[in-house]
Scaffold this motif. Structure first.
Motif: not given
Length: 368
Positions: A115-116, A142-144, A165-170
């Protein structure tokens, strides 16, 4: 669908490619797309005005997920050619699917949800390289890029200097080297009844992510058959779908990648393999108990998508995945594959307008 006797109506989306096909009888100029609020209210009104429309089949992911979330708004007296709402929402939740794979005994590379930015680097140190950073939804790149693959920590830190940007979690996951395998399938109450395996030879991104532009169908590998069957059983799956694996035979490693509860973007592949997924998407939705034969393709067909190949080269150069000096060789490979392919994903001499439209749209955008 037209070959099955249906009168086909499509929305004017994705540059109007389907709209110009000779198989399409009518185009609905929907005021919105599924990514915009209010689309399914518009669809409900349209269906109410058109009682002659008996079946609705979502194809692209935003429409499939949107229908699962908005089915209650739509007329109940129609057939919706898609798996159940629960299956769709589960399959498009990548974290949930890692858990499903674990319970089903389907191998998946070590992964961690973060998350960070600091958690990304901590996960990378724990998992090791090479690794892939994946979004929870393919609708949010992610970045295109559909995902970010890196071989070493310095490249990861250079590329990700802030949280995307646009993501809460990855998802940070160990990357399995080797080709991607697609398994297009249909299942009936958790039992796989149709399947074809495709080894992806190249995609529209030089790092191997993205949509395939060249591939070949093969006899179904025993392990992929077993893992596909386990996932279908775990989900009690009814409908058509596409399951993907990363396969490294040299290291004897396989990793479940994702399961898309919809048609493959390259629908021509299972169609040419004889899977009848278009028909089954409707027939299984109408009657899950219907009697259907079991069929597995023996493979042996090679496909190409020349337009996607060329656009992928352009995208790969612009995103720093490919050096300009590699472009001539990549273009030659695209031409050679286009000439030697058994069939093309978009182009057909019997229905050439979609392919022509795709190229003219590209030229128009370039001149703009």
């Amino acid at each position: 669908m037209a070959l099955l006797g249906y009168r086909v109506i499509v929305t004017r989306d994705h540059g109007g490619l389907a709209a110009v096909s000779r198989a399409v009888s009518e185009v609905w100029d929907a005021p919105k797309t599924a990514k915009e609020p209010g689309f399914f209210e518009c669809l409900s009104e349209y269906l109410a005005e058109r009682p002659d429309i008996g079946a609705v089949v979502p194809v692209e992911e935003s429409y499939v997920l949107g229908l699962a979330r908005n089915r209650a708004k739509l007329p109940p007296d129609r057939i919706y050619g898609t798996p159940s709402d629960e299956i769709v929402t589960t399959c498009l939740d990548k974290v949930a699917m890692l858990e499903v794979a674990g319970r089903a005994g389907v191998p998946s590379a070590a992964a961690q949800v973060v998350e960070t930015l600091d958690q990304i680097f901590d996960a990378a140190a724990r998992i090791g390289f090479p690794l892939i950073v994946r979004p929870l939804s393919s609708l949010q790149p992610i970045a295109g890029r559909k995902a970010f693959i890196t071989q070493e920590e310095s490249v990861l830190r250079e590329a990700l200097t802030e949280w995307p940007e646009g993501h809460d979690r990855l998802i940070v996951q160990r990357f399995i080297r080797g080709p991607r395998f697609n398994v297009d399938f249909a299942a009936q109450k958790g039992r796989v009844i149709r399947a074809v395996a495709t080894q992806i030879l190249r995609t529209d991104a030089y790092d191997g992510t993205g949509i395939d532009v060249c591939g070949k169908t093969l006899p179904m590998p025993d392990d992929l058959r077993e893992f596909t069957a386990r996932m279908a059983a775990a989900l009690d799956y009814t409908g058509v779908g596409l399951i993907q694996f990363m396969v490294d035979r040299d290291r004897d490693e396989i990793s479940f990648l994702e399961l898309n509860p919809r048609f493959n973007g390259n629908t021509a592949v299972p169609d040419r393999a004889g899977l009848e997924l278009c028909r089954l998407s409707i027939d299984l939705a109408e009657d899950p108990d219907r009697e259907e034969k079991v069929f597995e393709s023996e493979g042996g067909l090679r496909h190409a998508w020349f337009y996607g190949d060329v656009q992928g080269i352009r995208k790969s150069v612009s995103h720093g995945m490919m050096r300009r000096g590699q472009v001539p060789g990549a273009l030659w490979q695209a031409v050679r594959d286009a000439v030697t392919a058994d069939f093309h994903v978009i182009w057909s001499w019997r229905d050439p307008r979609p392919g022509i439209s795709q190229f003219t749209n590209s030229l128009r955008n370039a001149f703009r």
